[in-house]
Structures are given as C-alpha cells and as structure tokens.
Design a protein around this motif. Structure first.
Motif, mmCIF file in Angstrom:
data_model
loop_
_atom_site.group_PDB
_atom_site.id
_atom_site.type_symbol
_atom_site.label_atom_id
_atom_site.label_comp_id
_atom_site.label_asym_id
_atom_site.label_seq_id
_atom_site.Cartn_x
_atom_site.Cartn_y
_atom_site.Cartn_z
ATOM 1 N N LEU A 68 -2.129 -13.083 -5.624
ATOM 2 C CA LEU A 68 -2.140 -12.472 -6.959
ATOM 3 C C LEU A 68 -3.457 -11.747 -7.206
ATOM 4 C CD1 LEU A 68 -0.569 -15.454 -8.918
ATOM 5 C CD2 LEU A 68 0.498 -13.206 -8.597
ATOM 6 N N LEU A 69 -4.553 -12.382 -6.829
ATOM 7 C CA LEU A 69 -5.870 -11.764 -7.031
ATOM 8 C C LEU A 69 -5.999 -10.490 -6.195
ATOM 9 C CD1 LEU A 69 -8.596 -11.962 -8.402
ATOM 10 C CD2 LEU A 69 -9.386 -13.428 -6.523
ATOM 11 N N TRP A 70 -5.452 -10.491 -4.979
ATOM 12 C CA TRP A 70 -5.486 -9.300 -4.119
ATOM 13 C C TRP A 70 -4.745 -8.147 -4.791
ATOM 14 C CZ3 TRP A 70 -2.268 -5.756 -2.038
ATOM 15 C CH2 TRP A 70 -2.775 -4.941 -1.026
ATOM 16 N N VAL A 71 -3.566 -8.417 -5.330
ATOM 17 C CA VAL A 71 -2.795 -7.359 -5.984
ATOM 18 C C VAL A 71 -3.563 -6.810 -7.187
ATOM 19 C CG1 VAL A 71 -0.680 -6.810 -7.235
ATOM 20 C CG2 VAL A 71 -0.579 -8.269 -5.211
ATOM 21 N N LYS A 72 -4.140 -7.689 -7.962
ATOM 22 C CA LYS A 72 -4.886 -7.243 -9.141
ATOM 23 C C LYS A 72 -6.056 -6.349 -8.740
ATOM 24 C CE LYS A 72 -7.342 -8.848 -13.242
ATOM 25 N NZ LYS A 72 -7.757 -10.002 -14.072
ATOM 26 N N GLU A 73 -6.720 -6.684 -7.656
ATOM 27 C CA GLU A 73 -7.902 -5.938 -7.235
ATOM 28 C C GLU A 73 -7.571 -4.660 -6.457
ATOM 29 O OE1 GLU A 73 -10.913 -9.804 -6.817
ATOM 30 O OE2 GLU A 73 -10.110 -8.812 -5.013
ATOM 31 N N ASN A 74 -6.370 -4.570 -5.876
ATOM 32 C CA ASN A 74 -6.050 -3.447 -4.999
ATOM 33 C C ASN A 74 -4.880 -2.579 -5.458
ATOM 34 O OD1 ASN A 74 -7.792 -3.880 -2.355
ATOM 35 N ND2 ASN A 74 -7.054 -5.905 -2.994
ATOM 36 N N LEU A 75 -3.976 -3.116 -6.235
ATOM 37 C CA LEU A 75 -2.803 -2.363 -6.699
ATOM 38 C C LEU A 75 -2.692 -2.509 -8.211
ATOM 39 C CD1 LEU A 75 -0.215 -3.503 -3.969
ATOM 40 C CD2 LEU A 75 -1.543 -1.383 -3.995
ATOM 41 N N GLN A 76 -3.618 -1.891 -8.914
ATOM 42 C CA GLN A 76 -3.712 -2.094 -10.361
ATOM 43 C C GLN A 76 -2.483 -1.588 -11.111
ATOM 44 O OE1 GLN A 76 -7.465 -0.507 -11.736
ATOM 45 N NE2 GLN A 76 -8.674 -1.844 -10.414
ATOM 46 N N GLU A 77 -1.876 -0.488 -10.644
ATOM 47 C CA GLU A 77 -0.686 0.016 -11.325
ATOM 48 C C GLU A 77 0.454 -0.990 -11.224
ATOM 49 O OE1 GLU A 77 2.397 3.857 -11.316
ATOM 50 O OE2 GLU A 77 0.652 3.830 -9.981
ATOM 51 N N SER A 78 0.643 -1.554 -10.022
ATOM 52 C CA SER A 78 1.679 -2.568 -9.846
ATOM 53 C C SER A 78 1.369 -3.799 -10.689
ATOM 54 C CB SER A 78 1.793 -2.956 -8.363
ATOM 55 O OG SER A 78 2.321 -1.901 -7.591
ATOM 56 N N TRP A 79 0.091 -4.166 -10.720
ATOM 57 C CA TRP A 79 -0.306 -5.349 -11.483
ATOM 58 C C TRP A 79 0.084 -5.213 -12.953
ATOM 59 C CZ3 TRP A 79 -1.754 -10.149 -10.524
ATOM 60 C CH2 TRP A 79 -2.359 -10.897 -11.537
ATOM 61 N N SER A 80 -0.108 -4.006 -13.494
ATOM 62 C CA SER A 80 0.205 -3.797 -14.912
ATOM 63 C C SER A 80 1.706 -3.727 -15.174
ATOM 64 C CB SER A 80 -0.453 -2.495 -15.399
ATOM 65 O OG SER A 80 0.095 -1.362 -14.721
ATOM 66 N N MET A 81 2.504 -3.424 -14.136
ATOM 67 C CA MET A 81 3.946 -3.286 -14.300
ATOM 68 C C MET A 81 4.690 -4.617 -14.177
ATOM 69 S SD MET A 81 4.669 0.138 -12.025
ATOM 70 C CE MET A 81 6.449 -0.101 -12.135
ATOM 71 N N VAL A 82 4.097 -5.575 -13.483
ATOM 72 C CA VAL A 82 4.810 -6.829 -13.210
ATOM 73 C C VAL A 82 4.962 -7.654 -14.482
ATOM 74 C CG1 VAL A 82 4.775 -9.008 -11.954
ATOM 75 C CG2 VAL A 82 4.076 -6.903 -10.802
ATOM 76 N N PHE A 83 6.196 -8.052 -14.747
ATOM 77 C CA PHE A 83 6.496 -8.904 -15.900
ATOM 78 C C PHE A 83 6.681 -10.355 -15.471
ATOM 79 C CE2 PHE A 83 9.472 -10.703 -19.078
ATOM 80 C CZ PHE A 83 8.727 -10.465 -20.234
ATOM 81 N N TRP A 95 0.833 -1.199 0.000
ATOM 82 C CA TRP A 95 0.000 0.000 0.000
ATOM 83 C C TRP A 95 0.867 1.248 0.000
ATOM 84 C CZ3 TRP A 95 -4.723 -0.247 -1.423
ATOM 85 C CH2 TRP A 95 -5.574 -1.303 -1.044
ATOM 86 N N SER A 96 2.094 1.144 0.551
ATOM 87 C CA SER A 96 3.002 2.290 0.654
ATOM 88 C C SER A 96 3.558 2.722 -0.694
ATOM 89 C CB SER A 96 4.171 1.951 1.583
ATOM 90 O OG SER A 96 5.015 0.975 0.973
ATOM 91 N N ASN A 97 3.460 1.863 -1.678
ATOM 92 C CA ASN A 97 4.028 2.076 -3.020
ATOM 93 C C ASN A 97 5.550 2.161 -2.981
ATOM 94 O OD1 ASN A 97 3.507 2.238 -5.809
ATOM 95 N ND2 ASN A 97 3.822 4.455 -5.798
ATOM 96 N N ASP A 98 6.144 1.628 -1.925
ATOM 97 C CA ASP A 98 7.600 1.586 -1.789
ATOM 98 C C ASP A 98 8.115 0.453 -2.672
ATOM 99 O OD1 ASP A 98 10.235 1.271 -1.024
ATOM 100 O OD2 ASP A 98 9.843 1.438 1.129
ATOM 101 N N SER A 99 8.888 0.801 -3.698
ATOM 102 C CA SER A 99 9.319 -0.224 -4.657
ATOM 103 C C SER A 99 10.263 -1.246 -4.050
ATOM 104 C CB SER A 99 9.992 0.442 -5.872
ATOM 105 O OG SER A 99 11.165 1.136 -5.484
ATOM 106 N N ARG A 100 10.885 -0.892 -2.905
ATOM 107 C CA ARG A 100 11.732 -1.891 -2.252
ATOM 108 C C ARG A 100 10.899 -3.075 -1.786
ATOM 109 N NH1 ARG A 100 14.177 1.134 2.649
ATOM 110 N NH2 ARG A 100 11.978 1.762 2.709
#
Length: 502
Positions: free
Chosen positions: A183-198, A136-141
């Motif tokens: 994975l489903l939690w990230v998709k539903e709550n952190l959409q920007e991160s979800w789209s960035m993950v390769f 939730w912090s959006n801390d990339s570390r």
C-alpha cells in the motif's frame, strides 16, 4: 465494514442462474451459503485461487471429493512486480466451477454451501467496483498485486524500523509480501491510482465481495496480512466502549507512523472492518487437514480439546506454509502470528529414485542425496528467518541433465522443505479446496461451528513416520546441519560483497 449491494457490469455467474437462484453472504458465520429450495443432496463447493490457476472442488457430506477442475489465470511479471487481473480471475473461477459441476454430475441446486480461499494478493477497485491499475503500465486490467510481488522491499524495511508493537504479531518484522508495504509503495509511486481506489481488499475478500456485493472483510486476511489485532477484535465485542489500542483492532498510530494515516479516515473504510468470512489459501489448507487424524487417534482424542494444538499442517504450493494453532499467545521471532498416464510427475520421480537406490546399492533412499543439498529460499524466506533477500542454494550441481538427476534434485528439495515429522497425508488430495468447502458447510448451517465441520469432513490417509534406523537419523542430522550452514554462509557472502561495494 458492511458495504451496500450493487449491480455489476460483468455479470458472469458462478453457478447457472437457472439452476441456482442466488447467493447470499452470511458475515456472521464463515464462508457463504447458497440459498435455494430444498436441495436433493448436500454438496459443498470450494473455490481456491492460486498463483497460476483458479480451482473448484465439490465435496459430499462426508468430505469426499466428487470432482474438481481448474482454469489458468493470466499473470504479468516485470522485475520485482507481479500482477494479475481480478476480472480475469473471476472468469477463470466461473470456468472452473462449470467444469467441476459437469465432471461431478452436480447441478447448481445441489450446491448447499460455497467457500473461497485465495492467495494473499492485493486488489484495488474504485467506488463502482471497477479495477484500478496498480501497475507502472497504467493498464487498468492489472489491478492485483500478486502475493509474491517484491516491489515494496524498501517500504517494508522502513516500516520495520518503526518498531511498532503490532510487529510482534508478524514475527517481529513485516514481509514485503504483506499488504502495508505494498500500500505504501502504491501511495508513493502511483498517486493517481492511490486517489482513485475506494476499496483495498485481499483477494479472498474480493471474491466474496464479487459473489455477493457485500464487502465485509475476513478476520483471517486482516490479521495475517494487514496487522489487524484479532484478539483485540474479540475484546472489542466484550468491551464496546474501550478506546485502548488493544481493543480497537486497527492500530491507528501504526498507520499514521508509516505514512498511511489516510487509510484511518472514515472508520478505516478503504481497508474495512473484519469478521469471519473467506480464508487465505494456506489457512484453508489447515482447515481441510488439521482434523485428518487416524481413527485410533481420533477415538482417544474425542474429549481432548487440546489435541489440535499439538499438530502442524504443511501446505505446499508455490510456497510452503507450516500451519499450527494454539490457545494462548506464542511470540516466536520470524514466525507469523499467534494467528495423463494416470501417473503423476511425483509418482514418476519416486519410481526413478527407488530404481536408483537398488541399482546403486544405496543403504536407504535418502542417502542418494549425500552430495546434493538444497536451501529452498528461492523467493526469500518469510518464516522463520523473515529475510526477503534470502536466495536459494543448490549445492552439488553437475552437467548431468538426465531424468535421474532431476529426481535427485527433487528429493534434495523435499528434504530441504521438511525434516523429522510424522506426516499424516489427508485422504483427499485437494485439502485447500476442502477447507474452502468446509467454510460453505458452516455458512449453510450444516454444522454449528468450524471445528465440528472439520471433524466431520477431514479424513486421514497414509501416515508416514520418520525412520527409526539410527543410520538414517545420523544421515539426516548431518544433512540438516549442512542445510543450516548454507544460510549462514549466504549471510557471510552477502556481507563480504556489501563491504566490497561500500
């Protein structure tokens, strides 16, 4: 899937590059082999990443521990969210390996094989291998969702309601500690991160990827935490053109049904295609212990291939796992798979208990806990109850804060974890590290297969048998009955309060 190799911006070496030229991944075998000129001796390196530290151990050709070291790992805990940094983990591994080599007086050229084991934590990286935040912090570390994270309880409940056939390989229900709910939690709550993950990777797979640049996934992690059908993977090898779900490994319909159909795209590129490689820490512990049998037993079992199927390994850490193997499918509800003073704290507590037994005139040591009972489900129960909402219970607390009371709580907790087994302690006290090192030994072609390496490098230590005293048996039968009743009472209490709040 086999990914292309790439240069990393963070170039912290696992072994001194002047001593050890490079590492290569052998995806068709287990673990990784260290490539060098003719080594002076065969030393196998095992690396295990736990919840709070990274550990490294070096073993000789007889499975004897030459030296080990650990380095702490940073962890963030906020409510149900527990996160780590893959970059921090790698630096901790490098520090532990360097210290272990120094303590064991081992040079990089001596290391013949390397194997990784780790917790079942989830790592997120982008197309360049850089961390992507799962916080939730959006801390990339903070790009690692730790195994014990319980943010995805509701997602797990929804997934389990679909009654997919893949769930039968998870004891009938997915735990929120497994990867699909997270994975489903990230998709539903952190959409920007979800789209960035390769790449979404289990931590042990990421370690192999970080060491070699090859993102081939481990069959062990994929089967145990991602719902990959391992038996279908093997069938696919024999029936290359079969399109049946049981022969494809990934059940695409399952991923579509739970709302993660986009992970199916590109031949499952983001979650990969598994082969034998790194191991989950508890599974590495199984590899490091399963063939630790007394000499008399091993002689009688030389030609008995089924003997290993009649053993169970207890791997204890932040959580406790019971590991067993079988040749045929066994579906059991709640059970995952068919897949400084020189005296340690435990020695000190054991001495206190022995002293108390004599001072109090207790008929036997276990009787000291007749008024203390522990249900050790303090972070839910993964197996066999599969109840993430389960809570721990300590019955019999007083205001006593003495060392003696601590010793009693320790004893009662141990009793709550294991009952009635003849227990064979391994000769080496670092079986998970040994298990990881065994992977490296197989990858280095020192042994033709995993079982041969286990037989050569596992060794039994002390054997502890259940007491044959009928009084002790009767006592533990009573304790076990209370142990079972504690959970039943918890369910009743939970229901009463749910009704009161309805």
């Amino acid at each position: 899937m086999a990914g292309g190799r790439r240069a990393w911006s963070n170039t912290a070496p696992l072994l001194d590059p002047q001593q050890h030229k490079h590492l290569v991944n052998l995806p068709s075998s287990v673990g990784m082999a260290a490539s060098a000129s003719v080594p002076r001796r065969s030393v196998f390196l095992g690396v295990d990443v736990g919840t709070g530290s990274a550990r490294a151990g070096l073993f000789d050709g007889n499975g004897k521990l030459l030296g080990c070291a650990s380095s702490p790992i940073q962890i963030w805990k906020e409510g149900d969210c527990v996160e780590q940094s893959s970059t921090d983990i790698w630096h901790s591994i490098c520090a532990a390996v360097k210290s272990a080599c120094s303590l064991a007086n081992v040079s990089g050229e001596d290391v013949t094989g390397l194997g990784f084991a780790a917790t079942c934590s989830l790592v997120a990286v982008d197309s360049e291998g850089s961390p992507v935040s799962v916080s939730w912090s959006n801390d990339s570390r903070r790009n690692v969702i730790v195994w014990m994270d319980h943010r995805a309880v509701k997602q797990a409940e929804r997934i389990n309601s679909c009654n997919s056939t893949v769930l039968q390989y998870c004891g009938g229900a997915l735990s929120p500690e497994m990867q699909p709910p997270k994975l489903l939690w990230v998709k539903e709550n952190l959409q920007e991160s979800w789209s960035m993950v390769f790449r979404w990777m289990d931590l042990s797979d990421w370690l192999s990827y970080r060491a070699t640049g090859d993102d081939t996934r481990s069959l062990c992690t994929a089967v145990c935490k991602w719902t990959y059908l391992g038996h279908a993977h093997m069938q696919q090898i024999k029936e290359k053109y079969s399109q049946d779900m049981e022969a494809c490994g990934w059940d695409d319909d399952f991923w579509e049904e739970i709302g993660l159909g986009d992970l199916v795209d590109g031949h499952h590129a983001k979650i990969g295609t598994p082969v034998a490689n790194s191991l989950i820490d508890a599974h590495a512990g199984g590899v490091g212990v399963m063939e630790s049998v007394p000499v008399s037993d091993s002689e009688s079992e030389d030609f008995n291939e089924e003997a290993i199927c009649h053993r169970m390994v207890l791997v204890c850490g932040t959580s406790t796992c019971h590991m067993a193997v079988c040749r045929s499918k066994l579906f059991i509800p709640g059970v995952w798979g068919p897949f400084w003073s020189g005296i340690s704290l435990f020695q000190l507590l054991n001495k206190i208990l022995e002293s108390m037994m004599h001072d109090l005139g207790s008929p036997f040591l276990a009787a000291l806990t007749s008024d203390i009972h522990v249900l050790p489900d303090f972070h839910g129960n993964r197996s066999p109850i599969a109840d993430p909402k389960a809570k721990g219970i300590v019955c019999g607390l007083t205001l006593d804060t003495s060392d003696k009371q601590l010793a009693l709580l320790y004893l009662a907790t141990v009793q709550g974890i294991a009952y009635g087994y003849p227990i064979i302690l391994p000769r080496e006290n670092e079986p998970v590290l040994l298990g990881a090192a065994i992977l490296g030994a197989v990858a280095a072609k020192k042994y033709s297969n995993l079982n041969e390496a286990m037989k050569a490098l596992n060794a039994a230590g002390q054997v502890i048998h259940p007491s044959e005293d009928p009084k002790v048996t009767k006592y533990h039968d009573a304790k076990y009955r209370i142990f079972r009743e504690l959970y039943a009472q918890q369910l009743s209490h939970r229901s009463i309060m749910a009704q009161a709040l309805a």
